[in-house]
Enzyme design. Structure first.
Site, PDB file in Angstrom:
ATOM      1  N   ASN A  97       0.818  -1.216   0.000  1.00 50.81           N
ATOM      2  CA  ASN A  97       0.000   0.000   0.000  1.00 50.81           C
ATOM      3  C   ASN A  97       0.854   1.269   0.000  1.00 50.81           C
ATOM      4  OD1 ASN A  97      -2.810   0.946   0.167  1.00 50.81           O
ATOM      5  ND2 ASN A  97      -2.140   1.882   2.092  1.00 50.81           N
ATOM      6  N   TYR A 146       6.389   0.158   8.745  1.00 47.85           N
ATOM      7  CA  TYR A 146       5.730   1.428   8.445  1.00 47.85           C
ATOM      8  C   TYR A 146       6.771   2.470   8.015  1.00 47.85           C
ATOM      9  CZ  TYR A 146       3.685   6.000   9.250  1.00 47.85           C
ATOM     10  OH  TYR A 146       3.304   7.313   9.109  1.00 47.85           O
ATOM     11  N   GLY A 297       8.567  -1.140  20.451  1.00 47.39           N
ATOM     12  CA  GLY A 297       9.019  -0.299  19.338  1.00 47.39           C
ATOM     13  C   GLY A 297       8.946   1.196  19.594  1.00 47.39           C
ATOM     14  N   ASP A 298       8.587   1.630  20.799  1.00 49.70           N
ATOM     15  CA  ASP A 298       8.513   3.067  21.076  1.00 49.70           C
ATOM     16  C   ASP A 298       9.881   3.615  21.470  1.00 49.70           C
ATOM     17  OD1 ASP A 298       5.851   3.462  20.575  1.00 49.70           O
ATOM     18  OD2 ASP A 298       5.216   3.494  22.669  1.00 49.70           O
TER      19      ASP A 298
HETATM   20  O1  LIG Z   1      -2.611   5.038  25.417  1.00 51.55           O
HETATM   21  C1  LIG Z   1      -1.469   5.480  25.183  1.00 51.55           C
HETATM   22  C2  LIG Z   1      -1.035   5.825  23.882  1.00 51.55           C
HETATM   23  C3  LIG Z   1       0.260   6.287  23.708  1.00 51.55           C
HETATM   24  N1  LIG Z   1       1.093   6.424  24.787  1.00 51.55           N
HETATM   25  C4  LIG Z   1       2.472   6.908  24.588  1.00 51.55           C
HETATM   26  O2  LIG Z   1       2.436   8.205  24.046  1.00 51.55           O
HETATM   27  C5  LIG Z   1       3.572   8.441  23.209  1.00 51.55           C
HETATM   28  C6  LIG Z   1       3.087   8.927  21.862  1.00 51.55           C
HETATM   29  O3  LIG Z   1       2.335   7.880  21.247  1.00 51.55           O
HETATM   30  P1  LIG Z   1       1.514   8.092  19.894  1.00 51.55           P
HETATM   31  O4  LIG Z   1       0.942   6.749  19.504  1.00 51.55           O
HETATM   32  O5  LIG Z   1       0.566   9.212  20.053  1.00 51.55           O
HETATM   33  O6  LIG Z   1       2.627   8.562  18.889  1.00 51.55           O
HETATM   34  P2  LIG Z   1       3.914   7.806  18.334  1.00 51.55           P
HETATM   35  O7  LIG Z   1       5.094   8.681  18.646  1.00 51.55           O
HETATM   36  O8  LIG Z   1       3.984   6.395  18.768  1.00 51.55           O
HETATM   37  O9  LIG Z   1       3.515   7.763  16.808  1.00 51.55           O
HETATM   38  C7  LIG Z   1       3.887   8.719  15.869  1.00 51.55           C
HETATM   39  O10 LIG Z   1       4.944   8.171  15.129  1.00 51.55           O
HETATM   40  C8  LIG Z   1       4.615   6.928  14.536  1.00 51.55           C
HETATM   41  C9  LIG Z   1       5.850   6.437  13.872  1.00 51.55           C
HETATM   42  O11 LIG Z   1       6.925   6.341  14.753  1.00 51.55           O
HETATM   43  C10 LIG Z   1       3.456   7.087  13.570  1.00 51.55           C
HETATM   44  O12 LIG Z   1       3.828   7.943  12.520  1.00 51.55           O
HETATM   45  C11 LIG Z   1       2.268   7.674  14.323  1.00 51.55           C
HETATM   46  O13 LIG Z   1       1.165   7.841  13.439  1.00 51.55           O
HETATM   47  C12 LIG Z   1       2.706   8.976  14.941  1.00 51.55           C
HETATM   48  O14 LIG Z   1       1.686   9.591  15.681  1.00 51.55           O
HETATM   49  C13 LIG Z   1       4.313   7.096  23.105  1.00 51.55           C
HETATM   50  O15 LIG Z   1       5.381   7.103  23.986  1.00 51.55           O
HETATM   51  C14 LIG Z   1       3.258   6.088  23.572  1.00 51.55           C
HETATM   52  O16 LIG Z   1       3.769   4.926  24.173  1.00 51.55           O
HETATM   53  C15 LIG Z   1       0.682   6.106  26.069  1.00 51.55           C
HETATM   54  O17 LIG Z   1       1.456   6.246  27.024  1.00 51.55           O
HETATM   55  N2  LIG Z   1      -0.588   5.627  26.241  1.00 51.55           N
END
Ligand SMILES: O=c1ccn([C@@H]2O[C@H](COP(=O)(O)OP(=O)(O)O[C@H]3O[C@H](CO)[C@H](O)[C@H](O)[C@H]3O)[C@@H](O)[C@H]2O)c(=O)[nH]1
Length: 348
Positions: A97, A146, A297-298
């Site tokens: 995709n 991704y 993966g965070d």
């Molecule tokens: O219920 C939740 C959801 C998230 N988090 C934390 O909040 C932080 C931010 O999380 P998000 O999912 O909002 O954002 P990400 O940094 O993981 O994701 C961002 O980067 C990703 C790629 O790394 C994708 O592009 C995604 O769409 C974009 O928002 C992270 O540490 C996550 O673990 C929590 O503690 N609790």
């Protein structure tokens, strides 16, 4: 009323970011033409700011027909799958995709004379970054399909002869435009700001249930090497992000060369700091999040160096974290949001 500056093809314009960018393009005097398969997007969002045609970006005949109909002067490409966890479970789906269909889309529009493309990329191309703040030149080593699929789509775009492009690498996008009837409407919803806000605004129990929020918001990991143990991210309001797209488009149409820009505020907020800001914005001093293990993966810290976008594009983000949280809360209170997510959950 501004003069018509021409049609801009917006793939994925029925999705969260694409629909806000289409709205901003319209305000800037362009006519967005949205194409979206509606696999993830919402028809009401796709139809908000201009003509809408339902179809798949991997369907070359469909894309060519839309180009013939509207003769766009440029394209903004958003259509993609965005969930990191899902990309690990189904990598083939993400490469098919996000990379392969994107390549068909770029080649088809280029053959129709659309030689200026702005591409929706991501901070996920940097993986666990080697330096923070992250520059465009920081090593690109994605740690999930991704990020890898987005990086390969960028490369495919730059490989097409005669095409000029801008890749915009977004950090954490949040907020909405509830006054215009738009906002973040994902199912499932993995992002932190909606997940903090929804349990605090008396959202319907069925909605919280379907989003896995019945037990309230949980911090995913409190043992990161950061100032308070929770992960640090760089949050950017979707309308500030949308402004950057209009500036990138003007840059290309004004003769600018192929380029790459990071888009973030340059300020890092920990998840606990987002919780504190939410307490203030929603007047909920009692709000105490739960704690859960780290999400796989965070990375610990992702903060952008966006000085290049500021200097080359003249971009300045104006909206702070409190505005992101407030506009998200206002949007998540709407019946349109609630009904859309519940319908998506039932259909899945
Ligand atoms: O219920 C939740 C959801 C998230 N988090 C934390 O909040 C932080 C931010 O999380 P998000 O999912 O909002 O954002 P990400 O940094 O993981 O994701 C961002 O980067 C990703 C790629 O790394 C994708 O592009 C995604 O769409 C974009 O928002 C992270 O540490 C996550 O673990 C929590 O503690 N609790």
């Amino acid at each position: 009323m501004q003069p018509d500056k021409g049609h801009i093809l917006v793939s994925g314009g029925a999705g969260y970011i694409g629909s806000h960018v289409a709205l901003t393009l319209k305000k800037a005097g362009f006519t967005p033409v949205v194409v979206d398969s509606l696999v993830k997007g919402n028809r009401w969002a796709g139809e908000k700011s201009g003509p809408f045609r339902q179809g798949d970006i991997g369907d070359a005949a469909f894309v060519a027909a839309v180009c013939d109909e509207f003769k766009p002067v440029a394209a903004l490409h958003f259509a993609a799958f965005i969930e990191v966890g899902e990309s690990v479970a189904k990598p083939d789906m993400y490469f098919a995709n996000n990379r392969d269909k994107a390549k068909i889309f770029f080649e088809t529009i280029a053959a129709k004379g659309v030689k200026n493309i702005v591409f929706s990329s991501t901070a996920a191309v940097y993986g666990e970054p080697e330096e923070v703040p992250i520059k465009e030149t920081t090593a690109q080593k994605p740690i999930n399909p991704y990020g890898q699929s987005k990086l390969e789509a960028e490369q495919a775009m730059r490989a097409i002869a005669g095409v000029k492009s801008v890749a915009l690498r977004y950090f954490n996008v949040a907020g909405g435009a509830p006054e215009a009837g738009l906002g973040e409407t994902h199912y499932p919803e993995t992002h932190v700001i909606p997940r903090i806000v929804l349990p605090l605004i008396d959202a319907p129990a069925a909605l919280l249930d379907t989003l896995g929020l019945k037990a309230g918001f949980k911090l995913f990991g409190t043992d990161y090497p950061t100032r308070d143990g929770t992960a640090v991210r760089d949050y950017i309001h979707v309308l500030d992000l949308a402004d950057a797209h209009v500036l990138a488009l003007r840059y290309l149409l004004g003769g600018g060369d192929t380029n790459i820009f990071n888009l973030g505020s340059g300020d890092g907020f920990s998840v606990s700091e987002i919780v504190a800001a939410t307490r203030k914005v929603l007047n909920r001093p009692d709000f105490a999040p739960g704690v859960a293990p780290r999400r796989a993966g965070d990375p610990a810290t992702l903060v952008a160096d966006s000085s290049k976008a500021r200097s080359v594009l003249g971009w300045t983000p104006h909206r702070g974290i409190e505005e992101m949280i407030a506009s998200a809360a206002e949007w998540h209170r709407t019946q349109l949001y609630v009904d859309t997510v519940i319908a998506k959950a039932r259909a899945s």
